[in-house]
Design a protein around this motif. Structure first.
Motif, PDB file in Angstrom:
ATOM      1  N   LYS A   1       9.062   6.659 -14.460  1.00 43.67           N
ATOM      2  CA  LYS A   1       9.437   7.801 -15.300  1.00 43.67           C
ATOM      3  C   LYS A   1       8.468   7.892 -16.474  1.00 43.67           C
ATOM      4  CE  LYS A   1      13.434  10.055 -17.392  1.00 43.67           C
ATOM      5  NZ  LYS A   1      14.860   9.959 -17.717  1.00 43.67           N
ATOM      6  N   ARG A   2       7.986   9.093 -16.733  1.00 38.57           N
ATOM      7  CA  ARG A   2       7.013   9.291 -17.805  1.00 38.57           C
ATOM      8  C   ARG A   2       7.646   9.059 -19.179  1.00 38.57           C
ATOM      9  NH1 ARG A   2       4.140  14.951 -16.158  1.00 38.57           N
ATOM     10  NH2 ARG A   2       3.733  14.509 -13.952  1.00 38.57           N
ATOM     11  N   THR A   3       6.815   8.592 -20.081  1.00 37.84           N
ATOM     12  CA  THR A   3       7.267   8.377 -21.466  1.00 37.84           C
ATOM     13  C   THR A   3       6.225   8.957 -22.416  1.00 37.84           C
ATOM     14  OG1 THR A   3       6.214   6.193 -21.518  1.00 37.84           O
ATOM     15  CG2 THR A   3       8.548   6.273 -20.896  1.00 37.84           C
ATOM     16  N   GLY A   4       6.613   9.115 -23.666  1.00 35.67           N
ATOM     17  CA  GLY A   4       5.682   9.585 -24.685  1.00 35.67           C
ATOM     18  C   GLY A   4       5.131  10.967 -24.393  1.00 35.67           C
ATOM     19  N   ASN A   5       3.869  11.178 -24.721  1.00 32.72           N
ATOM     20  CA  ASN A   5       3.227  12.478 -24.537  1.00 32.72           C
ATOM     21  C   ASN A   5       3.125  12.895 -23.075  1.00 32.72           C
ATOM     22  OD1 ASN A   5       2.853  12.674 -27.288  1.00 32.72           O
ATOM     23  ND2 ASN A   5       0.777  11.812 -27.244  1.00 32.72           N
ATOM     24  N   ALA A   6       3.144  11.916 -22.168  1.00 36.14           N
ATOM     25  CA  ALA A   6       3.007  12.216 -20.742  1.00 36.14           C
ATOM     26  C   ALA A   6       4.172  13.044 -20.209  1.00 36.14           C
ATOM     27  CB  ALA A   6       2.877  10.922 -19.942  1.00 36.14           C
TER      28      ALA A   6
ATOM     29  N   ALA B   1       0.831  -1.213   0.000  1.00 39.63           N
ATOM     30  CA  ALA B   1       0.000   0.000   0.000  1.00 39.63           C
ATOM     31  C   ALA B   1       0.863   1.259   0.000  1.00 39.63           C
ATOM     32  CB  ALA B   1      -0.931  -0.010   1.214  1.00 39.63           C
ATOM     33  N   ILE B   2       1.899   1.261   0.825  1.00 38.21           N
ATOM     34  CA  ILE B   2       2.795   2.428   0.884  1.00 38.21           C
ATOM     35  C   ILE B   2       3.622   2.524  -0.395  1.00 38.21           C
ATOM     36  CG2 ILE B   2       4.793   3.417   2.091  1.00 38.21           C
ATOM     37  CD1 ILE B   2       3.619   2.222   4.691  1.00 38.21           C
ATOM     38  N   MET B   3       4.102   1.376  -0.869  1.00 41.40           N
ATOM     39  CA  MET B   3       4.919   1.350  -2.089  1.00 41.40           C
ATOM     40  C   MET B   3       4.144   1.882  -3.296  1.00 41.40           C
ATOM     41  SD  MET B   3       7.856   0.424  -3.498  1.00 41.40           S
ATOM     42  CE  MET B   3       8.707  -0.983  -2.794  1.00 41.40           C
ATOM     43  N   VAL B   4       2.918   1.401  -3.506  1.00 41.25           N
ATOM     44  CA  VAL B   4       2.152   1.829  -4.683  1.00 41.25           C
ATOM     45  C   VAL B   4       1.803   3.310  -4.587  1.00 41.25           C
ATOM     46  CG1 VAL B   4      -0.132   1.193  -3.741  1.00 41.25           C
ATOM     47  CG2 VAL B   4       0.224   1.250  -6.207  1.00 41.25           C
ATOM     48  N   THR B   5       1.524   3.801  -3.382  1.00 37.56           N
ATOM     49  CA  THR B   5       1.208   5.221  -3.202  1.00 37.56           C
ATOM     50  C   THR B   5       2.404   6.096  -3.575  1.00 37.56           C
ATOM     51  OG1 THR B   5      -0.370   4.709  -1.438  1.00 37.56           O
ATOM     52  CG2 THR B   5       0.456   6.961  -1.531  1.00 37.56           C
ATOM     53  N   LEU B   6       3.582   5.719  -3.097  1.00 33.49           N
ATOM     54  CA  LEU B   6       4.789   6.508  -3.389  1.00 33.49           C
ATOM     55  C   LEU B   6       5.187   6.399  -4.864  1.00 33.49           C
ATOM     56  CD1 LEU B   6       6.949   5.835  -0.193  1.00 33.49           C
ATOM     57  CD2 LEU B   6       5.546   7.834  -0.735  1.00 33.49           C
TER      58      LEU B   6
ATOM     59  N   ILE C   1       3.066   6.076  -7.384  1.00 32.57           N
ATOM     60  CA  ILE C   1       2.136   6.957  -8.107  1.00 32.57           C
ATOM     61  C   ILE C   1       2.542   8.409  -7.912  1.00 32.57           C
ATOM     62  CG2 ILE C   1      -0.255   7.766  -8.209  1.00 32.57           C
ATOM     63  CD1 ILE C   1      -1.113   4.873  -7.492  1.00 32.57           C
ATOM     64  N   ILE C   2       2.977   8.754  -6.702  1.00 33.62           N
ATOM     65  CA  ILE C   2       3.467  10.113  -6.440  1.00 33.62           C
ATOM     66  C   ILE C   2       4.706  10.391  -7.293  1.00 33.62           C
ATOM     67  CG2 ILE C   2       4.582  11.588  -4.696  1.00 33.62           C
ATOM     68  CD1 ILE C   2       2.642  10.431  -2.644  1.00 33.62           C
ATOM     69  N   ASP C   3       5.616   9.420  -7.374  1.00 29.67           N
ATOM     70  CA  ASP C   3       6.817   9.575  -8.210  1.00 29.67           C
ATOM     71  C   ASP C   3       6.444   9.871  -9.662  1.00 29.67           C
ATOM     72  OD1 ASP C   3       8.806   9.370  -6.346  1.00 29.67           O
ATOM     73  OD2 ASP C   3       9.178   7.229  -6.637  1.00 29.67           O
ATOM     74  N   TYR C   4       5.436   9.147 -10.161  1.00 26.10           N
ATOM     75  CA  TYR C   4       5.044   9.319 -11.566  1.00 26.10           C
ATOM     76  C   TYR C   4       4.474  10.716 -11.809  1.00 26.10           C
ATOM     77  CZ  TYR C   4       2.792   8.673 -16.067  1.00 26.10           C
ATOM     78  OH  TYR C   4       2.408   8.828 -17.378  1.00 26.10           O
ATOM     79  N   PHE C   5       3.527  11.138 -10.980  1.00 26.86           N
ATOM     80  CA  PHE C   5       2.855  12.416 -11.226  1.00 26.86           C
ATOM     81  C   PHE C   5       3.686  13.619 -10.773  1.00 26.86           C
ATOM     82  CE2 PHE C   5      -0.860   9.636 -11.536  1.00 26.86           C
ATOM     83  CZ  PHE C   5      -1.469  10.165 -12.673  1.00 26.86           C
ATOM     84  N   SER C   6       4.510  13.448  -9.750  1.00 29.83           N
ATOM     85  CA  SER C   6       5.299  14.582  -9.239  1.00 29.83           C
ATOM     86  C   SER C   6       6.685  14.673  -9.867  1.00 29.83           C
ATOM     87  CB  SER C   6       5.437  14.470  -7.717  1.00 29.83           C
ATOM     88  OG  SER C   6       4.180  14.484  -7.094  1.00 29.83           O
ATOM     89  N   LYS C   7       7.036  13.685 -10.688  1.00 29.11           N
ATOM     90  CA  LYS C   7       8.364  13.628 -11.316  1.00 29.11           C
ATOM     91  C   LYS C   7       9.471  13.561 -10.258  1.00 29.11           C
ATOM     92  CE  LYS C   7       7.089  16.126 -15.565  1.00 29.11           C
ATOM     93  NZ  LYS C   7       7.411  17.252 -16.464  1.00 29.11           N
ATOM     94  N   THR C   8       9.237  12.763  -9.224  1.00 29.00           N
ATOM     95  CA  THR C   8      10.227  12.564  -8.159  1.00 29.00           C
ATOM     96  C   THR C   8      10.806  11.153  -8.263  1.00 29.00           C
ATOM     97  OG1 THR C   8       8.399  11.966  -6.660  1.00 29.00           O
ATOM     98  CG2 THR C   8       9.214  14.232  -6.575  1.00 29.00           C
ATOM     99  N   GLU C   9      11.781  10.844  -7.420  1.00 28.97           N
ATOM    100  CA  GLU C   9      12.433   9.528  -7.442  1.00 28.97           C
ATOM    101  C   GLU C   9      12.607   9.016  -6.021  1.00 28.97           C
ATOM    102  OE1 GLU C   9      16.048  10.254  -9.574  1.00 28.97           O
ATOM    103  OE2 GLU C   9      15.107   9.999 -11.527  1.00 28.97           O
ATOM    104  N   VAL C  10      11.501   8.840  -5.336  1.00 30.13           N
ATOM    105  CA  VAL C  10      11.548   8.362  -3.948  1.00 30.13           C
ATOM    106  C   VAL C  10      11.823   6.861  -3.915  1.00 30.13           C
ATOM    107  CG1 VAL C  10      10.241   8.065  -1.809  1.00 30.13           C
ATOM    108  CG2 VAL C  10       9.989  10.175  -3.139  1.00 30.13           C
TER     109      VAL C  10
END
Length: 501
Positions: free
Chosen positions: A193-198, A168-173, A175-184
């Protein structure tokens, strides 16, 4: 073929599936147990099994709702917890309708700035479609890689169900990494890491609440496969609280039980987060949700916020004093010790208060630490409760101007001020009565004449009353203060409330 009794060695897989398809679409069959009961005459024929499994997949798609993508290979732990597997078809089974098990966790996530982004992108619909695609597909991909299952709700809200506190904690962080462009997290097996148009999308902050791990908080699955129950509601309330505390930054609030289970799960084999010491659990006390008290923690994952670790002990001490209703002395002192420690470890600051504080035009972290000492002296040595409570107001005015000051502490400070203000009003009333009776002893010579004259001038009178309360001629100040706190102990009970009234 119109009935299962017509099945024979010459029946094709397509014919059998077409029959089962009609039964499932018409809602005559909505569970695998009903399907197996219907196909009982042909179960022994191995050639019929592929059609039966395909029929099960159709049942899942139509009737499992939130869990329609759940599979024994992609979600091994969740499958064990949520599905009653069939002994003949272990890859099939029926979804449990009431889940009162400890190995179940719900995370509620909300994307900050979603509405604003949609408004700003109304002339560039491709960006809106890209964000929509990311929420629908990338969140699902990340969730599956973490062994969890997710679903989008009401635009920018995401619900995730996992079978362990770690997941639960792993998936939350992630998703935060993906949308916030972080690397926790930085797990090579879970690309964030986002790819393509994202890649063109801006960084979004996320507020999240995670609850579960307790058999006393059941999760109900409705007939349509949707989620309901206290577990879902408390997760939503924790997410709301995270948003209140950090409206512009990512924040994750969890139930204390989630933290305890996370640590228990990682006692022997440590997960990546534990190995990297990527998170710290900051005790945030008890919060009331609709009459239920929930002990909570914050998952601190931002390196810039790890300074909170250095005043965690003081925070926990204050929470304990509040729970025990120690208003006479302990709560005030604990609040001062907490503030003093926060000012020592937080980023340096310099602010100009709206009004000078004790003659100071500019306030820094060092001057705040000095003010904490003055406040403790006023409360303990001088027994000047008027000044002591005034210091609390000063600190609130100062801290409110600091963007980096933790909002949770500010909320507790505000609540504590309200309680001491309540006591101070009654205390001052008692003191004023005694000052009036002993005015001739307190004020000598011309001061007494001034006292008598000042009764006609309210402003001067109030100042003299304040001075009179500080007089050494008035005894038992502490005794009166403490006794009033005890008398009004019920009104002094203090908890933070979050959510709808």
């Amino acid at each position: 073929m119109k009935d299962i009794t017509e099945y024979n060695n010459g029946t094709s897989e397509f014919e059998l599936f077409s029959l089962l398809y009609d039964k499932i679409i018409s809602k005559e069959i909505v569970t695998f147990s009903k399907l197996k009961e219907y196909v009982a005459p042909v179960v022994k024929d191995k050639a019929a099994h592929p059609a039966i499994i395909r029929a099960f997949e159709l049942i899942k798609r139509l009737n499992w709702g939130f869990f329609r993508l759940l599979g024994p290979q992609t979600h091994k732990k969740l499958w064990r917890e949520m599905v009653i597997s069939d002994k003949d078809f272990p890859e099939a089974g029926d979804l449990k309708k009431t889940l009162q098990i400890s190995n179940l966790y719900v995370a509620m996530l909300d994307i900050h700035g979603y509405t604003k982004f949609c408004m700003e992108s109304r002339k560039n619909l491709s960006m809106m479609h890209t964000l929509d695609w990311a929420i629908e597909n990338e969140v699902r991909r990340i969730s599956t890689l973490c062994g969890a299952i997710s679903q989008r709700e009401r635009g920018d809200e995401i619900v995730v169900v996992a079978a362990s506190a770690t997941d639960a904690i792993m998936v939350t962080l992630c998703i935060i990494d993906y949308f916030s462009k972080t690397e926790v997290v930085q797990d090579p097996h879970i690309p964030t890491k986002r790819t393509g148009n994202a890649e063109a999308l801006p960084a979004f902050k996320i507020s999240a609440g995670i609850t579960g791990g307790n058999t006393q908080s059941p999760l109900i699955i409705t007939e349509r496969g949707n989620l309901a129950g206290f577990l879902l509601n408390s997760g939503a309330r924790l997410q709301t609280r995270a948003n209140e505390l950090s409206p512009k930054e990512s924040r994750v609030m969890i139930a204390k039980q989630v933290q305890m289970n996370y640590q228990k799960e990682n006692t022997q084999t440590k997960c990546l987060l534990m190995k990297k010491d990527a998170v710290y659990f900051f005790d945030t006390g008890h919060i009331e949700f609709k009459g239920v008290m929930i002990p909570t923690c914050e998952v601190v994952f931002n390196k810039d916020d790890r300074y909170k670790e250095r005043f965690g002990e003081e925070m926990t001490k204050l929470f304990g004093s509040i729970r025990e209703n120690l208003w006479e002395q302990r709560i005030y002192l604990d609040m001062m010790e907490l503030l003093s420690k926060v000012f020592q470890v937080m980023p340096k600051f310099s602010v100009t208060p709206r009004e000078p504080v004790h003659g100071m035009q500019t306030i820094t972290d060092d001057s705040c630490i000095q003010l904490c000492r003055y406040a403790i002296k006023a409360y303990i040595q001088d027994e000047d409760y008027d000044a002591a409570v005034g210091f609390l107001h000063d600190f609130y005015a100062i801290c409110e101007q600091l963007p980096s000051f933790d909002r949770l502490i500010l909320d507790y400070l505000k609540g504590i001020i309200a309680k001491y203000d309540f006591i101070l009003e009654t205390y001052n009333s008692h003191m004023d009565h005694e000052v009036d009776e002993k005015a001739s002893q307190i004020f000598q010579g011309n001061y007494y004449k001034t006292w008598l004259a000042a009764k006609n001038g309210a402003q001067i009178f109030e100042k003299l009353k304040t001075a009179g309360r500080k007089s050494n001629d008035i005894s038992k100040k502490k005794s009166l203060w403490f006794s009033l706190i005890k008398q009004k102990s019920e009104q002094m009970e203090f908890t933070l409330y979050s959510g709808k009234k």
